[in-house]
Design a protein around this motif. Structure first.
Motif, short mmCIF file in Angstrom:
data_model
loop_
_atom_site.label_atom_id
_atom_site.label_comp_id
_atom_site.label_asym_id
_atom_site.label_seq_id
_atom_site.Cartn_x
_atom_site.Cartn_y
_atom_site.Cartn_z
N GLU A 1 -7.68 -4.46 -2.53
CA GLU A 1 -6.46 -4.92 -2.60
C GLU A 1 -5.88 -4.71 -4.09
OE1 GLU A 1 -9.12 -7.13 -1.72
OE2 GLU A 1 -8.75 -6.50 0.17
N HIS A 2 -4.62 -4.52 -4.27
CA HIS A 2 -3.79 -4.34 -5.37
C HIS A 2 -4.15 -2.69 -5.79
CE1 HIS A 2 -3.98 -8.91 -7.08
NE2 HIS A 2 -3.26 -8.45 -5.97
N PHE A 3 -4.05 -2.00 -4.60
CA PHE A 3 -4.23 -0.54 -5.05
C PHE A 3 -3.74 0.09 -6.05
CE2 PHE A 3 -3.37 3.99 -4.19
CZ PHE A 3 -4.78 4.41 -4.37
N THR A 4 -4.34 0.58 -7.07
CA THR A 4 -3.66 1.16 -8.61
C THR A 4 -3.82 2.45 -8.73
OG1 THR A 4 -4.20 -1.09 -9.28
CG2 THR A 4 -3.60 0.62 -10.88
N GLY A 5 -4.88 2.95 -8.03
CA GLY A 5 -5.36 4.60 -8.43
C GLY A 5 -6.71 4.78 -7.82
N VAL A 6 -7.45 5.65 -8.47
CA VAL A 6 -8.71 6.15 -8.07
C VAL A 6 -9.56 6.20 -9.29
CG1 VAL A 6 -7.99 7.20 -5.86
CG2 VAL A 6 -8.41 8.43 -8.04
N CYS A 7 -10.92 5.65 -9.01
CA CYS A 7 -12.08 6.34 -10.24
C CYS A 7 -12.55 7.54 -9.82
CB CYS A 7 -12.97 5.16 -10.60
SG CYS A 7 -12.16 3.81 -11.51
N TYR B 1 0.90 -0.98 -0.14
CA TYR B 1 0.03 0.01 0.02
C TYR B 1 0.85 1.27 -0.07
CZ TYR B 1 -3.65 -3.23 1.14
OH TYR B 1 -4.48 -4.04 0.78
N THR B 2 1.55 1.49 -1.11
CA THR B 2 2.20 2.54 -1.26
C THR B 2 2.13 3.39 -2.71
OG1 THR B 2 4.38 1.23 -2.33
CG2 THR B 2 4.20 1.38 0.11
N ASP B 3 2.56 4.59 -2.79
CA ASP B 3 2.37 4.94 -4.00
C ASP B 3 3.30 4.34 -5.05
OD1 ASP B 3 0.59 6.94 -3.14
OD2 ASP B 3 2.20 8.36 -2.47
#
Length: 388
Positions: free
Chosen positions: A50-56, A12-14
């Motif tokens: 999970e697998h944080f990728t960005g935002v909608c 969970y990092t940029d």
């Protein structure tokens, strides 16, 4: 097969979000510059995705103020609504103006329970029946086992339903300001383990969900017995005000309600109103609710009457409105901001949020119902939506 990038140390990092966006571009040729544009720390999403990728990014509008005469919510509120449907916010805003000038909306939370529904399996129906009697006699011990897992949840009662050689149970809990599905699952599992250990009779096995909790889907049992909060919103709209602002009369509204009831009955609909899901979903997404709970929460019973003076009494009952102001997605930065706008962030605020949503939904029902009757439905979408 290429695998989505992950970090065992800290996912969970940029940097990991950027790595996954780069991966998407490598695999599909599609860059994601907007998805990668967000203002909060990626670490805040831990436990939410999970697998944080960005935002909608979904457009956020503001409707109101809506005047709520509730027990937990009292006064005027500006309601954040997240949607991609043109005319939606404007329509709810119109209903809020109408009900505000009529004196506001009275909202009451009638019931408040969340369920987990295990099934116990026996060799035959008599064994299942005997188990049901034993359970009733030992309910205090079962309650103690369940409540030992939570400082908030309280087991209110257990319903029993018999079929074939099965005993379906619905454990009903109060869950404070959390929606409570996971809380109820953990507590009920502990109760079932205690039951399996202490029941003196024969039993084949048990399963934590026999599908009578109807999680994330509508059911008639929820309409009858509630799931989440049972909310009733009601108001009286003067006939003159309806004619002035909505271009319809109270009598037209009343007659159309009966016609619409028949249509909903013929269709087998779980909602005899117009579009409760619109307002519920828009506020749910804005305030960090579990969006799948719209499936249960949108069920509704709409009722109207003509008063002796010829005005319109209008109400909507939401039998399974599932909301939280603590836990889940409510603590994410933008969702928290929207809850704070409503004065609904944190503990002790869930009933307040439920009352505001109930009032909001009623405003949408009045506005769309009037637009249909006055033949302004299509023209509104032509002017404000994407029909043009």
């Amino acid at each position: 097969m290429a695998r989505i990038p992950r970090s065992k140390e800290d996912d969970y990092t940029d940097d990991m979000a950027r790595a996954r966006r780069d991966f998407v571009e490598e695999q599909t040729g599609v860059a994601m510059p907007h998805t990668g544009s967000y203002s909060f720390d990626a670490a805040t999403t831990r436990g939410n995705i999970e697998h944080f990728t960005g935002v909608c990014q979904i457009p956020l509008g503001l409707a109101g103020p809506v005047l709520v005469n509730g027990e937990a919510a009292s006064g005027e509120f500006y309601v954040p609504m997240t949607t991609t449907e043109g005319t939606l916010v404007g329509s709810y805003n119109r209903g809020m103006r109408l009900t505000r000038e009529a004196g506001g909306i009275t909202v009451s939370v009638i019931d408040d329970v969340m369920q987990r529904a295990p099934v116990f399996i026996f060799a035959n129906a008599r064994e299942a029946r005997d188990f049901g009697a034993w359970l009733e006699a030992n309910l205090d011990a079962v309650r103690a086992a369940a409540e030992a897992t939570t400082s908030v949840g309280k087991l209110q009662f257990v319903q029993q339903f018999a079929a074939a050689r099965f005993r379906y149970l619905r454990f009903n809990y109060s869950t404070g300001d959390a929606a409570g599905q996971n809380m109820c699952g953990r507590a009920t599992r502990a109760a079932c383990l205690w039951i399996a250990e202490h029941y003196p009779g024969p039993m084949e096995r048990w399963v934590l969900s026999g599908n009578m909790d109807t999680d994330k889907k509508h059911s008639q049992i929820n309409t009858l017995y509630s799931r989440g909060k049972r909310v009733v919103a009601e108001c009286v709209i003067p006939d003159a005000l309806l004619r002035e602002q909505m271009h319809v009369s109270a009598e037209q509204f009343f007659v159309q309600r009966h016609i619409s009831n028949i249509g909903a009955q013929m269709a087998g609909s779980s909602n005899n109103g117009s579009h409760a899901a619109n307002g519920i979903a828009a506020v749910f997404i804005a305030t960090g609710q579990d969006e799948a709970n719209v499936a249960e929460s949108q069920a509704a019973i709409v009722h109207s009457e003509l008063t002796p003076s010829g005005d319109l009494y209008y109400s909507i009952t939401l039998p399974s409105l599932i909301v939280a102001t603590h836990g889940g997605g409510t603590g994410l930065p933008t969702q928290r901001e929207c809850l704070e706008v409503l004065g609904c962030f944190g503990k002790g605020k869930a009933r307040k949020l439920a009352e505001i949503i109930g009032a909001t939904v009623l405003c949408g029902e009045l506005s769309l119902g009037a637009a249909v009757l006055a033949d302004e439905w299509v023209s509104s979408h032509e002017q404000y939506g994407r029909n043009r």
